[in-house]
Design a protein around this motif. Structure first.
Motif, PDB file in Angstrom:
ATOM      1  N   LEU A 110     151.208 -29.581  66.562  1.00  8.62           N
ATOM      2  CA  LEU A 110     150.902 -30.488  67.670  1.00  8.62           C
ATOM      3  C   LEU A 110     150.749 -29.759  69.004  1.00  8.62           C
ATOM      4  O   LEU A 110     149.879 -30.129  69.810  1.00  8.62           O
ATOM      5  CB  LEU A 110     151.967 -31.579  67.771  1.00  8.62           C
ATOM      6  CG  LEU A 110     151.910 -32.655  66.670  1.00  8.62           C
ATOM      7  CD1 LEU A 110     153.041 -33.651  66.833  1.00  8.62           C
ATOM      8  CD2 LEU A 110     150.554 -33.373  66.686  1.00  8.62           C
ATOM      9  N   PRO A 111     151.540 -28.713  69.273  1.00  7.99           N
ATOM     10  CA  PRO A 111     151.304 -27.981  70.524  1.00  7.99           C
ATOM     11  C   PRO A 111     149.924 -27.327  70.598  1.00  7.99           C
ATOM     12  O   PRO A 111     149.466 -27.000  71.702  1.00  7.99           O
ATOM     13  CB  PRO A 111     152.406 -26.904  70.515  1.00  7.99           C
ATOM     14  CG  PRO A 111     153.499 -27.501  69.695  1.00  7.99           C
ATOM     15  CD  PRO A 111     152.796 -28.263  68.626  1.00  7.99           C
ATOM     16  N   LEU A 112     149.258 -27.155  69.456  1.00  8.62           N
ATOM     17  CA  LEU A 112     147.920 -26.570  69.470  1.00  8.62           C
ATOM     18  C   LEU A 112     146.875 -27.544  69.998  1.00  8.62           C
ATOM     19  O   LEU A 112     145.744 -27.140  70.300  1.00  8.62           O
ATOM     20  CB  LEU A 112     147.514 -26.129  68.053  1.00  8.62           C
ATOM     21  CG  LEU A 112     148.477 -25.229  67.287  1.00  8.62           C
ATOM     22  CD1 LEU A 112     147.866 -24.835  65.950  1.00  8.62           C
ATOM     23  CD2 LEU A 112     148.844 -24.001  68.095  1.00  8.62           C
ATOM     24  N   VAL A 113     147.242 -28.832  70.080  1.00  8.43           N
ATOM     25  CA  VAL A 113     146.306 -29.869  70.514  1.00  8.43           C
ATOM     26  C   VAL A 113     146.652 -30.355  71.918  1.00  8.43           C
ATOM     27  O   VAL A 113     146.299 -31.466  72.304  1.00  8.43           O
ATOM     28  CB  VAL A 113     146.303 -31.059  69.525  1.00  8.43           C
ATOM     29  CG1 VAL A 113     144.999 -31.849  69.623  1.00  8.43           C
ATOM     30  CG2 VAL A 113     146.508 -30.605  68.103  1.00  8.43           C
ATOM     31  N   GLU A 114     147.361 -29.528  72.663  1.00  6.87           N
ATOM     32  CA  GLU A 114     147.748 -29.923  74.011  1.00  6.87           C
ATOM     33  C   GLU A 114     146.507 -30.293  74.821  1.00  6.87           C
ATOM     34  O   GLU A 114     145.520 -29.552  74.860  1.00  6.87           O
ATOM     35  CB  GLU A 114     148.487 -28.766  74.694  1.00  6.87           C
ATOM     36  CG  GLU A 114     149.101 -29.150  76.021  1.00  6.87           C
ATOM     37  CD  GLU A 114     149.975 -28.035  76.588  1.00  6.87           C
ATOM     38  OE1 GLU A 114     150.477 -28.210  77.701  1.00  6.87           O
ATOM     39  OE2 GLU A 114     150.139 -27.011  75.900  1.00  6.87           O
ATOM     40  N   GLY A 115     146.576 -31.472  75.441  1.00 12.31           N
ATOM     41  CA  GLY A 115     145.428 -31.959  76.185  1.00 12.31           C
ATOM     42  C   GLY A 115     144.417 -32.679  75.319  1.00 12.31           C
ATOM     43  O   GLY A 115     143.381 -33.124  75.820  1.00 12.31           O
ATOM     44  N   GLY A 116     144.707 -32.804  74.036  1.00 17.52           N
ATOM     45  CA  GLY A 116     143.803 -33.455  73.101  1.00 17.52           C
ATOM     46  C   GLY A 116     144.462 -34.646  72.440  1.00 17.52           C
ATOM     47  O   GLY A 116     145.540 -35.098  72.845  1.00 17.52           O
ATOM     48  N   PRO A 117     143.844 -35.147  71.362  1.00 21.52           N
ATOM     49  CA  PRO A 117     144.326 -36.379  70.715  1.00 21.52           C
ATOM     50  C   PRO A 117     145.532 -36.115  69.788  1.00 21.52           C
ATOM     51  O   PRO A 117     145.415 -36.196  68.563  1.00 21.52           O
ATOM     52  CB  PRO A 117     143.104 -36.854  69.931  1.00 21.52           C
ATOM     53  CG  PRO A 117     142.375 -35.591  69.589  1.00 21.52           C
ATOM     54  CD  PRO A 117     142.590 -34.670  70.751  1.00 21.52           C
TER      55      PRO A 117
END
Length: 421
Positions: A110-117
């Motif tokens: 989940l931290p890889l999608v920071e700023g995303g869905p």
């Protein structure tokens, strides 16, 4: 004065972020995993470096099937968000293939999608897990690869390739001498031992003593087809050196030529470890020439490397027809030069670890059409391990499906020729 606040990512996230960098390098920039590994995993502990590599490789191994699962649960809502799709691929492959607990698999991506869905990623992953999502028994190949290989080798080969990539390949050892006490395994050919997948190579008996080196059975065939030492041999594009070691062990006077100083340094280390002898020459084959013709030349030419897809699944996703055409052109130039370095009556072995006919059969046909001073020396069945048969024209083409019950082998094309006169 307040002390600065030191921040760091949660445990496990840096390895997943490194895996993301590796996957982006393969899929967006066409880079091999190994070529970018050091930079992508810089600063990671060895265990995290290994985990990043494992996640990236396994994701590429199952990529078409992972995407089918994702698309089945998203109705294309995630199709245009590359970062979210990649995070889901990484989470799913951990949960479904690498044995990572579900909560850890999703929490570390989940931290890889920071700023995303992030909510969408979490929701899709949860829905798939609740629905008992599973991958098929055999991975699907990318559509373009499956179509290309079916056209060149038939549908049965494609199915065999799917079966081959589903399991980690075994570890093959080439022995320096017939009397070497090698680790226990099965023997497919003289001076060869096959071990199950997963063995720790440096920990195996005999490694430090230099009695053997790792080399797939298919990769051992080009040097085997030159037979016992009979003078001076040029091993071209030699590094990291398995064929050089074979030729030296067979009694040849070997000059090993390669353009990479780093890879030749690895070869020198293996020569020292095994106690074998060869000259090493750092040179570009398109610029260098030997002082005199050799009794034999072995050219294991740079290629697309699609034949080693079991060990390096990234080739399935980064090797496009343009790359095959480019490597075929380089091979043609090298082969034309190497042919001039064989004495009359001497032998030339041309080999590629490729499943592409443009780099094998078609390359050979073009060469023989241009060089009337060369003829094929047909390979006989008794020169090859049981389960591998020569092609009707006397060349060797190893394909997925061969030696299947024994663990398979890499894909190679090999032609042995004599210079007439």
């Amino acid at each position: 004065m307040a002390r600065p606040v030191l921040t760091s990512e949660p445990v496990g996230v840096p390895a997943r972020r490194a895996a993301l960098r590796l996957l982006d390098g393969v899929l967006r920039r066409g880079l091999a995993i190994e070529a970018q590994l050091d930079r992508a995993t810089q600063g990671l502990a060895p265990s995290d470096r290994g985990l990043a590599h494992a996640i990236a490789a396994e994701t590429l191994r199952w990529l078409p099937d992972l995407d089918l699962l994702i698309d089945s649960a998203t109705r294309n809502r995630i199709a245009d968000d590359a970062k979210a799709r990649m995070a889901l691929r990484i989470a799913l492959v951990q949960a479904l293939r690498l044995g990572t607990p579900q909560h850890a698999a999703i929490a570390t991506v989940l931290p890889l999608v920071e700023g995303g869905p992030r909510k969408l990623v979490h929701g899709v992953f949860g829905a798939l897990m609740r629905g008992q999502a599973a991958l098929p028994d055999m991975p699907g190949l990318p559509d373009l690869v499956a179509a290309r290989w079916a056209h060149q080798h038939g549908d049965a080969m494609v199915e065999a390739a799917r079966a081959a990539i589903a399991q980690p390949p075994p570890i093959d050892l080439s022995l320096a001498r017939a009397d070497v006490e090698a680790p226990e395994g099965i023997t497919l050919a003289e001076r060869h031992v096959r071990l199950p997948a997963g063995a720790s190579v440096p920990a195996l008996d005999g490694f430090a003593e230099g009695g053997w080196w790792v080399q797939d059975i298919a990769a051992s065939l080009p040097a085997r087809l030159l037979g016992p030492g009979a003078g001076h041999v040029l091993d071209l594009c030699a590094a990291p050196g398995g064929k050089t070691l074979q030729l030296a062990a067979a009694g040849w006077d070997v000059s090993a030529v390669d353009s990479s100083p780093a890879r030749l340094a690895m070869l020198a280390q293996n020569l020292e470890r095994t106690g074998l002898t060869a000259r090493t020459i750092t040179a570009d084959l398109l610029q260098w020439s030997p002082d005199a013709p050799a009794d034999a030349v072995l050219l294991d030419a740079p290629c697309s490397a699609t034949g080693i897809f079991r060990r390096h699944p990234d080739v399935l996703h980064r090797v496009r027809p343009a790359i095959v055409a480019e490597t075929a052109a380089t091979q043609a130039a090298m082969l034309a030069r190497a042919a001039d370095w064989v004495r009359p009556g001497g032998r030339l072995v041309y080999a590629v670890c490729s499943l592409e006919r443009a780099e094998g059969e078609e390359q050979l046909a073009r060469f023989l059409a241009a060089r009337s001073d060369y003829a094929i020396v047909p390979v006989e069945a008794d020169e090859l391990p049981d389960g591998i048969t020569p092609a009707p024209d006397g060349t060797v083409r190893t394909l997925p499906g061969m030696l299947e019950d024994a663990g398979g082998l890499d894909g190679f094309f090999i032609a042995r020729m004599r210079r007439l006169g």
